[in-house]
Write a protein that holds these residues in place. Sequence first.
Motif, short mmCIF file in Angstrom:
data_model
loop_
_atom_site.label_atom_id
_atom_site.label_comp_id
_atom_site.label_asym_id
_atom_site.label_seq_id
_atom_site.Cartn_x
_atom_site.Cartn_y
_atom_site.Cartn_z
N GLY A 145 0.85 -1.18 0.00
CA GLY A 145 0.00 0.00 0.00
C GLY A 145 0.89 1.24 0.00
O GLY A 145 2.11 1.17 -0.07
N ILE A 146 0.25 2.39 0.10
CA ILE A 146 1.00 3.65 0.12
C ILE A 146 1.91 3.70 1.34
O ILE A 146 3.07 4.12 1.25
CB ILE A 146 0.03 4.85 0.12
CG1 ILE A 146 -0.73 4.93 -1.18
CG2 ILE A 146 0.76 6.15 0.38
CD1 ILE A 146 0.11 5.36 -2.35
N ARG A 147 1.42 3.28 2.49
CA ARG A 147 2.19 3.36 3.73
C ARG A 147 3.47 2.51 3.66
O ARG A 147 4.51 2.92 4.15
CB ARG A 147 1.32 2.91 4.90
CG ARG A 147 1.93 3.22 6.24
CD ARG A 147 0.96 2.92 7.33
NE ARG A 147 -0.02 4.01 7.38
CZ ARG A 147 -0.93 4.13 8.31
NH1 ARG A 147 -1.03 3.21 9.24
NH2 ARG A 147 -1.76 5.13 8.30
N GLU A 148 3.39 1.35 3.05
CA GLU A 148 4.57 0.49 2.94
C GLU A 148 5.51 0.93 1.83
O GLU A 148 6.70 0.61 1.84
CB GLU A 148 4.16 -0.96 2.70
CG GLU A 148 3.42 -1.60 3.85
CD GLU A 148 1.93 -1.40 3.75
OE1 GLU A 148 1.46 -0.93 2.69
OE2 GLU A 148 1.23 -1.69 4.73
N SER A 149 5.01 1.65 0.84
CA SER A 149 5.86 2.04 -0.29
C SER A 149 6.61 3.34 -0.04
O SER A 149 7.55 3.64 -0.78
CB SER A 149 5.02 2.16 -1.56
OG SER A 149 4.10 3.21 -1.45
N VAL A 150 6.23 4.12 0.97
CA VAL A 150 6.92 5.39 1.25
C VAL A 150 8.40 5.19 1.58
O VAL A 150 9.25 5.88 1.01
CB VAL A 150 6.18 6.19 2.34
CG1 VAL A 150 7.01 7.33 2.86
CG2 VAL A 150 4.87 6.71 1.79
N THR A 210 7.04 6.73 -5.23
CA THR A 210 6.20 6.14 -4.19
C THR A 210 4.88 5.64 -4.77
O THR A 210 4.45 4.51 -4.48
CB THR A 210 5.94 7.16 -3.08
OG1 THR A 210 7.18 7.56 -2.52
CG2 THR A 210 5.07 6.58 -1.99
N ALA A 264 3.74 1.67 -5.09
CA ALA A 264 2.47 1.20 -4.52
C ALA A 264 1.58 0.58 -5.60
O ALA A 264 0.87 -0.39 -5.34
CB ALA A 264 1.75 2.35 -3.85
#
Length: 99
Positions: free
Chosen positions: A46-51, A92, A96
């Motif tokens: 998700g976005i949180r893990e890809s940052v 990012t 994601a």
Amino acid sequence: MGARHRGDLTRLAVVVLIAVLVLALLVVFLLPAATPIVGTLNEGLGIRESVPWGFGLTVALIAFFALVAGDGLLGELQFMLGAFFAFFLILTLLIAWVF
């Protein structure tokens, strides 16, 4: 345009046409074989893990650009900062999306 240039352009057009046909054949024959695999893949990032991945990749890329920039590093700092934020956002979101 001379005869030599026309021959070069013709040769280039033939090579590009062959490459497009080979890619089309690969897609036609390999896509149905890969379809059952897609159903077994997990949810992904998700976005949180890809940052963190996007940030690390962006820092490495900007550091590489700074190393190869040479003498113009200080004069190009404002462009590098803008590029950092643009790369960070794009990488990012692409990480994601793809992973």
